[in-house]
Design a protein around this motif. Sequence first.
Motif, PDB file in Angstrom:
ATOM      1  N   ALA A  25       0.848  -1.209   0.000  1.00 34.98           N
ATOM      2  CA  ALA A  25       0.000   0.000   0.000  1.00 34.98           C
ATOM      3  C   ALA A  25       0.877   1.250   0.000  1.00 34.98           C
ATOM      4  O   ALA A  25       0.629   2.226  -0.716  1.00 34.98           O
ATOM      5  N   GLU A  26       1.935   1.157   0.833  1.00 36.33           N
ATOM      6  CA  GLU A  26       2.863   2.294   0.893  1.00 36.33           C
ATOM      7  C   GLU A  26       3.509   2.548  -0.453  1.00 36.33           C
ATOM      8  O   GLU A  26       3.611   3.695  -0.928  1.00 36.33           O
ATOM      9  N   LEU A  27       3.974   1.458  -1.080  1.00 38.66           N
ATOM     10  CA  LEU A  27       4.629   1.582  -2.393  1.00 38.66           C
ATOM     11  C   LEU A  27       3.683   2.176  -3.417  1.00 38.66           C
ATOM     12  O   LEU A  27       4.043   3.029  -4.216  1.00 38.66           O
ATOM     13  N   GLU A  28       2.461   1.692  -3.345  1.00 41.54           N
ATOM     14  CA  GLU A  28       1.454   2.160  -4.294  1.00 41.54           C
ATOM     15  C   GLU A  28       1.273   3.667  -4.157  1.00 41.54           C
ATOM     16  O   GLU A  28       1.172   4.405  -5.144  1.00 41.54           O
ATOM     17  N   GLN A  29       1.208   4.138  -2.867  1.00 42.52           N
ATOM     18  CA  GLN A  29       1.039   5.562  -2.610  1.00 42.52           C
ATOM     19  C   GLN A  29       2.217   6.347  -3.178  1.00 42.52           C
ATOM     20  O   GLN A  29       2.039   7.392  -3.811  1.00 42.52           O
ATOM     21  N   LYS A  30       3.399   5.786  -2.970  1.00 45.13           N
ATOM     22  CA  LYS A  30       4.618   6.467  -3.457  1.00 45.13           C
ATOM     23  C   LYS A  30       4.586   6.594  -4.963  1.00 45.13           C
ATOM     24  O   LYS A  30       4.937   7.640  -5.542  1.00 45.13           O
ATOM     25  N   PHE A  31       4.178   5.519  -5.634  1.00 42.95           N
ATOM     26  CA  PHE A  31       4.080   5.530  -7.096  1.00 42.95           C
ATOM     27  C   PHE A  31       3.116   6.593  -7.569  1.00 42.95           C
ATOM     28  O   PHE A  31       3.355   7.305  -8.522  1.00 42.95           O
ATOM     29  N   ARG A  32       1.968   6.676  -6.817  1.00 46.30           N
ATOM     30  CA  ARG A  32       0.959   7.667  -7.209  1.00 46.30           C
ATOM     31  C   ARG A  32       1.537   9.068  -7.070  1.00 46.30           C
ATOM     32  O   ARG A  32       1.326   9.926  -7.930  1.00 46.30           O
ATOM     33  N   ASN A  33       2.257   9.305  -5.965  1.00 44.90           N
ATOM     34  CA  ASN A  33       2.882  10.620  -5.754  1.00 44.90           C
ATOM     35  C   ASN A  33       3.872  10.945  -6.874  1.00 44.90           C
ATOM     36  O   ASN A  33       3.910  12.059  -7.412  1.00 44.90           O
ATOM     37  N   LEU A  34       4.679   9.916  -7.189  1.00 55.33           N
ATOM     38  CA  LEU A  34       5.720  10.128  -8.214  1.00 55.33           C
ATOM     39  C   LEU A  34       5.094  10.496  -9.547  1.00 55.33           C
ATOM     40  O   LEU A  34       5.567  11.386 -10.268  1.00 55.33           O
ATOM     41  N   ASP A  35       4.067   9.802  -9.821  1.00 54.89           N
ATOM     42  CA  ASP A  35       3.348  10.027 -11.073  1.00 54.89           C
ATOM     43  C   ASP A  35       2.895  11.471 -11.156  1.00 54.89           C
ATOM     44  O   ASP A  35       3.021  12.143 -12.183  1.00 54.89           O
ATOM     45  N   GLY A  36       2.336  11.954 -10.029  1.00 55.14           N
ATOM     46  CA  GLY A  36       1.848  13.337  -9.984  1.00 55.14           C
ATOM     47  C   GLY A  36       2.955  14.332 -10.219  1.00 55.14           C
ATOM     48  O   GLY A  36       2.838  15.260 -11.030  1.00 55.14           O
ATOM     49  N   ASP A  37       4.105  14.125  -9.524  1.00 56.12           N
ATOM     50  CA  ASP A  37       5.254  15.029  -9.683  1.00 56.12           C
ATOM     51  C   ASP A  37       5.759  15.026 -11.110  1.00 56.12           C
ATOM     52  O   ASP A  37       6.087  16.085 -11.683  1.00 56.12           O
ATOM     53  N   LEU A  38       5.820  13.799 -11.657  1.00 57.20           N
ATOM     54  CA  LEU A  38       6.344  13.657 -13.028  1.00 57.20           C
ATOM     55  C   LEU A  38       5.469  14.416 -14.014  1.00 57.20           C
ATOM     56  O   LEU A  38       5.962  15.112 -14.908  1.00 57.20           O
ATOM     57  N   ASN A  39       4.182  14.303 -13.812  1.00 55.64           N
ATOM     58  CA  ASN A  39       3.267  14.998 -14.715  1.00 55.64           C
ATOM     59  C   ASN A  39       3.452  16.505 -14.624  1.00 55.64           C
ATOM     60  O   ASN A  39       3.425  17.210 -15.639  1.00 55.64           O
ATOM     61  N   LYS A  40       3.642  16.969 -13.394  1.00 57.34           N
ATOM     62  CA  LYS A  40       3.842  18.427 -13.202  1.00 57.34           C
ATOM     63  C   LYS A  40       5.097  18.881 -13.938  1.00 57.34           C
ATOM     64  O   LYS A  40       5.091  19.892 -14.641  1.00 57.34           O
ATOM     65  N   ASP A  41       6.211  18.132 -13.760  1.00 62.25           N
ATOM     66  CA  ASP A  41       7.476  18.503 -14.403  1.00 62.25           C
ATOM     67  C   ASP A  41       7.338  18.480 -15.918  1.00 62.25           C
ATOM     68  O   ASP A  41       7.828  19.382 -16.618  1.00 62.25           O
ATOM     69  N   LEU A  42       6.672  17.440 -16.406  1.00 62.07           N
ATOM     70  CA  LEU A  42       6.480  17.328 -17.852  1.00 62.07           C
ATOM     71  C   LEU A  42       5.692  18.528 -18.373  1.00 62.07           C
ATOM     72  O   LEU A  42       5.998  19.085 -19.431  1.00 62.07           O
ATOM     73  N   GLY A  43       4.704  18.909 -17.605  1.00 67.46           N
ATOM     74  CA  GLY A  43       3.894  20.054 -18.015  1.00 67.46           C
ATOM     75  C   GLY A  43       4.742  21.312 -18.112  1.00 67.46           C
ATOM     76  O   GLY A  43       4.659  22.076 -19.083  1.00 67.46           O
ATOM     77  N   ARG A  44       5.575  21.530 -17.075  1.00 66.21           N
ATOM     78  CA  ARG A  44       6.431  22.734 -17.065  1.00 66.21           C
ATOM     79  C   ARG A  44       7.395  22.707 -18.251  1.00 66.21           C
ATOM     80  O   ARG A  44       7.601  23.715 -18.931  1.00 66.21           O
ATOM     81  N   PHE A  45       7.978  21.527 -18.490  1.00 66.69           N
ATOM     82  CA  PHE A  45       8.948  21.357 -19.601  1.00 66.69           C
ATOM     83  C   PHE A  45       8.270  21.666 -20.928  1.00 66.69           C
ATOM     84  O   PHE A  45       8.827  22.368 -21.787  1.00 66.69           O
ATOM     85  N   ASN A  46       7.062  21.172 -21.096  1.00 67.54           N
ATOM     86  CA  ASN A  46       6.318  21.407 -22.339  1.00 67.54           C
ATOM     87  C   ASN A  46       6.100  22.901 -22.553  1.00 67.54           C
ATOM     88  O   ASN A  46       6.248  23.415 -23.662  1.00 67.54           O
ATOM     89  N   ASN A  47       5.735  23.620 -21.482  1.00 63.52           N
ATOM     90  CA  ASN A  47       5.466  25.056 -21.606  1.00 63.52           C
ATOM     91  C   ASN A  47       6.719  25.807 -22.058  1.00 63.52           C
ATOM     92  O   ASN A  47       6.663  26.651 -22.965  1.00 63.52           O
ATOM     93  N   THR A  48       7.829  25.494 -21.376  1.00 65.59           N
ATOM     94  CA  THR A  48       9.087  26.177 -21.708  1.00 65.59           C
ATOM     95  C   THR A  48       9.475  25.898 -23.151  1.00 65.59           C
ATOM     96  O   THR A  48       9.882  26.801 -23.902  1.00 65.59           O
ATOM     97  N   PHE A  49       9.386  24.646 -23.524  1.00 63.96           N
ATOM     98  CA  PHE A  49       9.767  24.220 -24.877  1.00 63.96           C
ATOM     99  C   PHE A  49       8.919  24.933 -25.929  1.00 63.96           C
ATOM    100  O   PHE A  49       9.447  25.433 -26.937  1.00 63.96           O
TER     101      PHE A  49
END
Lengths: 166, 101
Positions: A25-49
């Motif tokens: 359950a803990e791992l699953e939560q961590k994965f979900r968090n990571l996914d969220g962060d990754l999406n945010k970073d990707l979004g920022r990268f896309n905007n800059t690009f």
Amino acid sequence: MFNKKLQERIEELEQKNKCLEEAFAELEQKFRNLDGDLNKDLGRFNNTFDKRLVEFSKEITDKYFSTLERILRVHTESSLVTALAHQVNQKDLNNLKSSLMQPFLEARWENEKKEDGKKIINKGEKIIEERNRLYADMLQREKQGENIDKIKEQLKGFDWILGEIK
Amino acid sequence: MLIYDIAFNGTTAAGAYSANTPKLVSGILKQIIIEFTTAGVTFDLAITDDKNLTVFKTETTATSKWRQEMNIPLKGIHTVAISGASANEAFTGKLMFQEVN
């Protein structure tokens, strides 16, 4: 006895299973968090690009149109000259060419004259020496009875130069 | 007896000046006078013939106004030369000749 041991073993396994579930359950939560962060970073990268891409595109387009404008202007001028050239005869065209060249030629000649003038000044000592040599030669030749008119004329030239410099 | 003079005027350059006489036929050089416009100018004077032989030379360095009497027969064209002048100055002068028959 055997049942008791079995029971203990089952309880142990259940306990472990519970730990594993919690860990999962803990791992699953961590994965979900990571996914969220990754999406945010990707979004920022896309905007800059996208922003950089738009700026670059504008720069290229501006340069393109500026070059195109220059080409069209030169083409217009050369077409005009060609059109004129067909309407005038060769002699007039040559006169036109030489009158267009005249300012450049005159500037070049003026520059050459200045450069040659500097060289003459730099050789001033030699000019004086040559003048004196020529004068002594003239005196000697006159004593020998030779005609010295030509040397006199040459001396006039030297004396004029020296007069101008002084 | 015919007496005539030949003018010898000019300005020294690099301390020197030289000029030719006209063609002398039968003359005796009797007197030379040289006067610099500025006082104190020292110089030497020499006269050479058409074979570059020195017919006259100042024994001692002359100063400013110089005059000397002599008896030197000259024939042909001669060069009168000032040398070693201590300043580039203007001068006037003459050579006095007596013509002999």
